[in-house]
Design a protein around this motif. Structure first.
Motif, PDB file in Angstrom:
ATOM      1  N   MET A  33       0.819  -1.214   0.000  1.00  0.00           N
ATOM      2  CA  MET A  33       0.000   0.000   0.000  1.00  0.00           C
ATOM      3  C   MET A  33       0.857   1.270   0.000  1.00  0.00           C
ATOM      4  N   ALA A  34       2.145   1.143   0.250  1.00  0.00           N
ATOM      5  CA  ALA A  34       3.042   2.302   0.184  1.00  0.00           C
ATOM      6  C   ALA A  34       3.068   2.891  -1.230  1.00  0.00           C
ATOM      7  N   LEU A  35       2.706   2.098  -2.228  1.00  0.00           N
ATOM      8  CA  LEU A  35       2.677   2.600  -3.605  1.00  0.00           C
ATOM      9  C   LEU A  35       1.787   3.835  -3.730  1.00  0.00           C
ATOM     10  N   MET A  36       0.737   3.905  -2.905  1.00  0.00           N
ATOM     11  CA  MET A  36      -0.158   5.063  -2.942  1.00  0.00           C
ATOM     12  C   MET A  36       0.555   6.326  -2.471  1.00  0.00           C
ATOM     13  N   ALA A  37       1.476   6.192  -1.540  1.00  0.00           N
ATOM     14  CA  ALA A  37       2.140   7.354  -0.944  1.00  0.00           C
ATOM     15  C   ALA A  37       3.265   7.910  -1.804  1.00  0.00           C
ATOM     16  N   TYR A  38       3.743   7.143  -2.773  1.00  0.00           N
ATOM     17  CA  TYR A  38       4.901   7.565  -3.557  1.00  0.00           C
ATOM     18  C   TYR A  38       4.562   8.568  -4.648  1.00  0.00           C
ATOM     19  N   GLY A  39       3.283   8.832  -4.863  1.00  0.00           N
ATOM     20  CA  GLY A  39       2.915   9.752  -5.933  1.00  0.00           C
ATOM     21  C   GLY A  39       2.971   9.047  -7.269  1.00  0.00           C
ATOM     22  N   PRO A  40       3.109   9.796  -8.355  1.00  0.00           N
ATOM     23  CA  PRO A  40       3.144   9.148  -9.666  1.00  0.00           C
ATOM     24  C   PRO A  40       4.282   8.126  -9.751  1.00  0.00           C
ATOM     25  N   LEU A  41       3.954   6.958 -10.287  1.00  0.00           N
ATOM     26  CA  LEU A  41       4.960   5.915 -10.505  1.00  0.00           C
ATOM     27  C   LEU A  41       5.487   6.119 -11.919  1.00  0.00           C
ATOM     28  N   LEU A  42       6.795   6.068 -12.062  1.00  0.00           N
ATOM     29  CA  LEU A  42       7.436   6.464 -13.311  1.00  0.00           C
ATOM     30  C   LEU A  42       7.896   5.289 -14.157  1.00  0.00           C
ATOM     31  N   THR A  51      -0.553   6.682 -12.151  1.00  0.00           N
ATOM     32  CA  THR A  51      -0.887   7.470 -10.970  1.00  0.00           C
ATOM     33  C   THR A  51      -2.082   6.804 -10.311  1.00  0.00           C
ATOM     34  N   LEU A  52      -1.838   6.091  -9.240  1.00  0.00           N
ATOM     35  CA  LEU A  52      -2.921   5.417  -8.532  1.00  0.00           C
ATOM     36  C   LEU A  52      -3.789   6.444  -7.821  1.00  0.00           C
ATOM     37  N   THR A  53      -5.114   6.353  -8.022  1.00  0.00           N
ATOM     38  CA  THR A  53      -6.038   7.255  -7.343  1.00  0.00           C
ATOM     39  C   THR A  53      -6.740   6.547  -6.193  1.00  0.00           C
ATOM     40  N   HIS A  84       8.751   2.865 -11.381  1.00  0.00           N
ATOM     41  CA  HIS A  84       9.864   3.314 -10.540  1.00  0.00           C
ATOM     42  C   HIS A  84       9.476   4.565  -9.765  1.00  0.00           C
ATOM     43  N   ILE A  85      10.297   4.881  -8.756  1.00  0.00           N
ATOM     44  CA  ILE A  85      10.216   6.171  -8.069  1.00  0.00           C
ATOM     45  C   ILE A  85      11.638   6.681  -7.889  1.00  0.00           C
ATOM     46  N   PRO A  86      11.804   7.999  -7.745  1.00  0.00           N
ATOM     47  CA  PRO A  86      13.143   8.508  -7.428  1.00  0.00           C
ATOM     48  C   PRO A  86      13.563   8.025  -6.038  1.00  0.00           C
ATOM     49  N   ARG A  87      14.834   7.742  -5.861  1.00  0.00           N
ATOM     50  CA  ARG A  87      15.363   7.232  -4.586  1.00  0.00           C
ATOM     51  C   ARG A  87      14.982   8.138  -3.422  1.00  0.00           C
ATOM     52  N   ASP A  88      14.932   9.451  -3.655  1.00  0.00           N
ATOM     53  CA  ASP A  88      14.666  10.372  -2.546  1.00  0.00           C
ATOM     54  C   ASP A  88      13.220  10.322  -2.039  1.00  0.00           C
ATOM     55  N   ARG A  89      12.331   9.596  -2.716  1.00  0.00           N
ATOM     56  CA  ARG A  89      10.963   9.432  -2.204  1.00  0.00           C
ATOM     57  C   ARG A  89      10.872   8.317  -1.165  1.00  0.00           C
ATOM     58  N   LEU A  90      11.898   7.492  -1.055  1.00  0.00           N
ATOM     59  CA  LEU A  90      11.893   6.430  -0.050  1.00  0.00           C
ATOM     60  C   LEU A  90      12.198   7.028   1.310  1.00  0.00           C
ATOM     61  N   PRO A  91      11.588   6.489   2.369  1.00  0.00           N
ATOM     62  CA  PRO A  91      11.917   7.007   3.699  1.00  0.00           C
ATOM     63  C   PRO A  91      13.374   6.696   4.038  1.00  0.00           C
ATOM     64  N   ALA A  92      13.968   7.531   4.877  1.00  0.00           N
ATOM     65  CA  ALA A  92      15.351   7.296   5.288  1.00  0.00           C
ATOM     66  C   ALA A  92      15.413   5.979   6.054  1.00  0.00           C
ATOM     67  N   PRO A  93      16.413   5.144   5.764  1.00  0.00           N
ATOM     68  CA  PRO A  93      16.522   3.883   6.502  1.00  0.00           C
ATOM     69  C   PRO A  93      16.945   4.145   7.949  1.00  0.00           C
ATOM     70  N   ASP A  94      16.630   3.195   8.812  1.00  0.00           N
ATOM     71  CA  ASP A  94      17.066   3.283  10.202  1.00  0.00           C
ATOM     72  C   ASP A  94      18.581   3.221  10.261  1.00  0.00           C
ATOM     73  N   GLU A  95      19.145   3.635  11.398  1.00  0.00           N
ATOM     74  CA  GLU A  95      20.593   3.571  11.576  1.00  0.00           C
ATOM     75  C   GLU A  95      21.046   2.125  11.383  1.00  0.00           C
ATOM     76  N   ASP A  96      22.186   1.941  10.748  1.00  0.00           N
ATOM     77  CA  ASP A  96      22.754   0.626  10.453  1.00  0.00           C
ATOM     78  C   ASP A  96      21.918  -0.175   9.460  1.00  0.00           C
ATOM     79  N   GLU A  97      21.015   0.484   8.734  1.00  0.00           N
ATOM     80  CA  GLU A  97      20.258  -0.165   7.667  1.00  0.00           C
ATOM     81  C   GLU A  97      20.476   0.621   6.386  1.00  0.00           C
ATOM     82  N   PHE A  98      20.168  -0.008   5.250  1.00  0.00           N
ATOM     83  CA  PHE A  98      20.317   0.669   3.966  1.00  0.00           C
ATOM     84  C   PHE A  98      19.428  -0.039   2.963  1.00  0.00           C
ATOM     85  N   TYR A  99      19.221   0.612   1.835  1.00  0.00           N
ATOM     86  CA  TYR A  99      18.505  -0.006   0.733  1.00  0.00           C
ATOM     87  C   TYR A  99      19.521  -0.706  -0.163  1.00  0.00           C
TER      88      TYR A  99
END
Length: 175
Positions: A33-42, A51-53, A84-99
């Protein structure tokens, strides 16, 4: 392109759902369901693909309505489209985590600090994630399992990871 503007694959259109123009989208995110929060999917070229409504969870992702789709035929025509989405639309990972995408471009260094190459991509052929390494000296790429044994240290901020190549069949381990 900066690391934060890279496009990250998050979903793929699976086709139409029902007869009223809904679309089924396979999600590659931990929470579909996070796909809804990312805005337009590219699309891969950066243009708007979907663009999911509205959306509701489905077994492999979501089923929903999109601004670009009015009929089942239009949805089916987009089957297979990677979103796709731009990388900057992803939430920041927790400390000691990464994408996993943050590994691309890192130097792969052996335990002695010698640069073996750079991470070209992260692949998954069905079992575990594999790092595709482009050798520093050129030549064909090679794969390193992305496991704690093969990659015990990752230093995203410093731009490198420790790569311990597995012993090949027929080779002996160093004394």
């Amino acid at each position: 392109m900066t690391a934060d503007s890279r496009l990250i694959l998050v979903a793929q259109i699976a086709g139409g759902f029902g007869v009223k123009g809904e679309v089924r989208v396979t999600a590659y995110t931990a929470e579909p369901m996070a796909l809804m929060a990312y805005g337009p999917l590219l699309r891969a070229d950066g243009s708007v693909g979907l663009t999911l409504t509205s959306a509701r969870p489905d077994k492999n992702g979501v089923v929903g309505r999109a601004k670009e789709i009015a009929t089942k035929e239009e949805a089916d025509a987009l089957r297979g489209l990677k979103l796709h989405i731009p990388r900057d639309r992803l939430p920041a990972p927790d400390e000691d985590e990464f994408y996993l995408t943050d590994l691309v471009g890192l130097q792969a260094r052996d335990p002695a600090g010698v640069v073996l190459g750079a991470v070209r991509s992260v692949q998954n052929f069905g079992a575990d994630d594999m790092l595709e390494i482009a050798p520093a000296a050129g030549g064909p790429t090679w794969y390193l399992p992305f496991t704690r044994e093969a990659v015990p240290d990752v230093h995203i901020a410093d731009g490198w990871l420790l790569a311990v190549r597995p012993v090949e069949v027929g080779e002996r381990e160093p004394d």
